[in-house]
Design a protein around this motif. Structure first.
Motif, mmCIF file in Angstrom:
data_model
loop_
_atom_site.group_PDB
_atom_site.id
_atom_site.type_symbol
_atom_site.label_atom_id
_atom_site.label_comp_id
_atom_site.label_asym_id
_atom_site.label_seq_id
_atom_site.Cartn_x
_atom_site.Cartn_y
_atom_site.Cartn_z
ATOM 1 N N PHE A 3 47.104 39.495 33.231
ATOM 2 C CA PHE A 3 46.490 40.741 33.684
ATOM 3 C C PHE A 3 45.503 40.521 34.830
ATOM 4 C CE2 PHE A 3 48.406 42.263 29.846
ATOM 5 C CZ PHE A 3 48.667 43.598 30.102
ATOM 6 N N PHE A 4 45.145 39.268 35.087
ATOM 7 C CA PHE A 4 44.346 38.986 36.275
ATOM 8 C C PHE A 4 45.146 39.212 37.550
ATOM 9 C CE2 PHE A 4 41.767 36.503 33.228
ATOM 10 C CZ PHE A 4 40.509 36.990 33.560
ATOM 11 N N LEU A 5 46.462 39.352 37.405
ATOM 12 C CA LEU A 5 47.299 39.636 38.566
ATOM 13 C C LEU A 5 47.068 41.049 39.108
ATOM 14 C CD1 LEU A 5 50.672 38.007 37.448
ATOM 15 C CD2 LEU A 5 49.200 37.232 39.314
ATOM 16 N N ILE A 6 46.574 41.960 38.277
ATOM 17 C CA ILE A 6 46.364 43.342 38.732
ATOM 18 C C ILE A 6 45.347 43.403 39.864
ATOM 19 C CG2 ILE A 6 45.523 45.628 38.067
ATOM 20 C CD1 ILE A 6 46.813 45.228 35.357
ATOM 21 N N PRO A 7 44.121 42.865 39.676
ATOM 22 C CA PRO A 7 43.203 42.875 40.828
ATOM 23 C C PRO A 7 43.705 42.015 41.987
ATOM 24 C CG PRO A 7 42.289 41.592 39.009
ATOM 25 C CD PRO A 7 43.473 42.327 38.470
ATOM 26 N N ALA A 8 44.452 40.963 41.659
ATOM 27 C CA ALA A 8 44.986 40.116 42.732
ATOM 28 C C ALA A 8 45.952 40.901 43.612
ATOM 29 C CB ALA A 8 45.686 38.897 42.133
ATOM 30 N N PHE A 9 46.830 41.687 43.017
ATOM 31 C CA PHE A 9 47.757 42.517 43.791
ATOM 32 C C PHE A 9 46.998 43.590 44.577
ATOM 33 C CE2 PHE A 9 51.280 40.827 41.246
ATOM 34 C CZ PHE A 9 52.285 40.773 42.191
#
Length: 390
Positions: A308-314
């Motif tokens: 879910f850390f990918l959400i801010p990354a995207f």
């Protein structure tokens, strides 16, 4: 005498195993080929229906059932021109896809859960191969018809014709080839002897076992209810749900509408979808490397949550980064989606008898598809703050 029967059973268990793996892989391709066809011809839908967010709307109502019908619809009803009536008709067809996907995927994983993990892995790999294959065909047809008159529509029709052929091949394989493989007959007979009525019906239909043959009553009485199975495996179910919530909240809607304009132009979204599909495929084979496969239940949960850390990354990459960073992120998303899917679905059924494995497989797919639906619904949140959304 006992040794002879045990040797025969052991021989049947492994005989035809590799053929079964190949068939399962092809069946996996056929299960989601129409879903992936929708993802990879979104540029055509945006050309025909530019004002209706097709990458988001169609994924809400989706999946495989009537590829031949959708091909006829595109060719005869739209004639390359959009409109709200045609768009509603397209959505109705896609809704049938969703019904078919729930039936096919649930049935297949339920069936394969009572067999060996290698067959589940092969089926899951086939799901990813469908994505990689459709992306490859899509890129080839885009290049071939780039300057052709009405090229978008022509390559969409050719693409769907190929996908329809694959679907028909899968129907034949599952009906006439798969049930006759020795390893499949072995596992189905074993499950039937443990009380699985569904599998017994499959054996009767294939002419392998008579309806009058009874199963062990003690096995029936000791079967776990679906409620108890879910209680014992709630972490696997929730992890699958969360896994696909995240993935479908980004693919495909975010990739088509929230990544901005870059040097690749109209190729950009297609390349991103292709990268996701290719790395998803790689991820479904990485569990074959023993030290990479995650067997620990807490470890699986931690891995799923870390994604879910990918959400801010995207979000920040779409806003400030270039296309290289976006390609890297989508590759990570695909790799982890494929890897964790296989780890969960091959680990969960271990330790249960055939009927419980079958039921657990169906339960897990229910949560998986629930995650898909929640993900495509949450995908709309990326539009908050954008101008001229509707």
């Amino acid at each position: 005498m006992v040794d002879r029967y045990e040797k025969q059973a052991h021989h049947e268990k492994f005989q035809g195993k590799y053929q079964a793996m190949v068939v399962c892989c092809i069946l996996g391709v056929g299960t989601v080929i129409s879903w992936n066809s929708m993802l990879t011809i979104e540029d055509y839908y945006y050309h025909v229906f530019p004002d209706y967010h097709p990458s988001r709307v169609l994924t809400v109502v989706y999946q495989p059932f009537a590829l031949g019908t959708i091909m006829i619809f595109l060719d005869l009803a739209t004639k390359g021109h959009g409109g709200i009536v045609s768009y509603i008709g397209l959505c109705a067809i896609v809704a049938l896809f969703g019904l078919a996907d729930a039936t096919v995927r649930g049935g297949m994983i339920g069936d394969l859960s009572l067999m060996c993990p290698e067959l589940i892995q092969s089926f899951m790999a086939g799901l990813a191969i469908a994505g990689a294959l459709t992306s490859a065909i899509r890129l080839i047809t885009k290049a071939a018809f780039e300057k052709s008159h009405d090229g978008l529509r022509k390559r969409a029709i050719i693409f769907l014709a190929i996908a329809t052929f694959i679907e028909l091949l899968c129907v034949i394989l599952y009906a006439y080839v798969f049930p006759k493989l020795p390893t499949v007959k072995y596992y189905r007979s074993k499950a039937a002897s443990e009380g699985s009525k569904t599998v017994l019906a499959d054996l009767v239909a294939a002419g392998i076992q008579k309806q009058s043959e009874s199963t062990d009553d003690d096995s029936k009485n000791q079967r776990l209810s679906n409620k108890e199975l879910l209680r014992q495996n709630i972490d696997y179910a929730v992890n699958l749900f969360l896994l696909y919530v995240l993935t479908l909240s980004i693919v495909p809607g975010f990739l088509y509408e929230n990544t901005g304009q870059h040097g690749l132009g109209t190729w950009y979204a297609l390349v991103l979808v292709a990268m996701y599909n290719c790395w998803d495929l790689v991820g479904r084979y990485t569990p074959l490397v023993k030290w990479l496969k995650i067997e620990n239940r807490k470890g699986l949960t931690v891995a799923v949550l870390l994604r879910f850390f990918l959400i801010p990354a995207f979000y920040f990459t779409a806003k400030y980064g270039d296309q290289g960073w976006m390609i890297m992120l989508i590759s990570i998303l695909g790799l982890t989606n494929g890897h964790l899917s296989v780890c969960i679905l091959t680990r969960a059924p271990k330790g249960y008898k055939g009927p419980e494995q079958n039921a657990l497989g169906n339960l897990l797919v229910t949560f998986l598809l629930g995650g898909v639906f929640a993900g495509v619904a949450l995908d709309w949140l990326w539009l908050i703050g954008k101008k001229n959304v509707f």
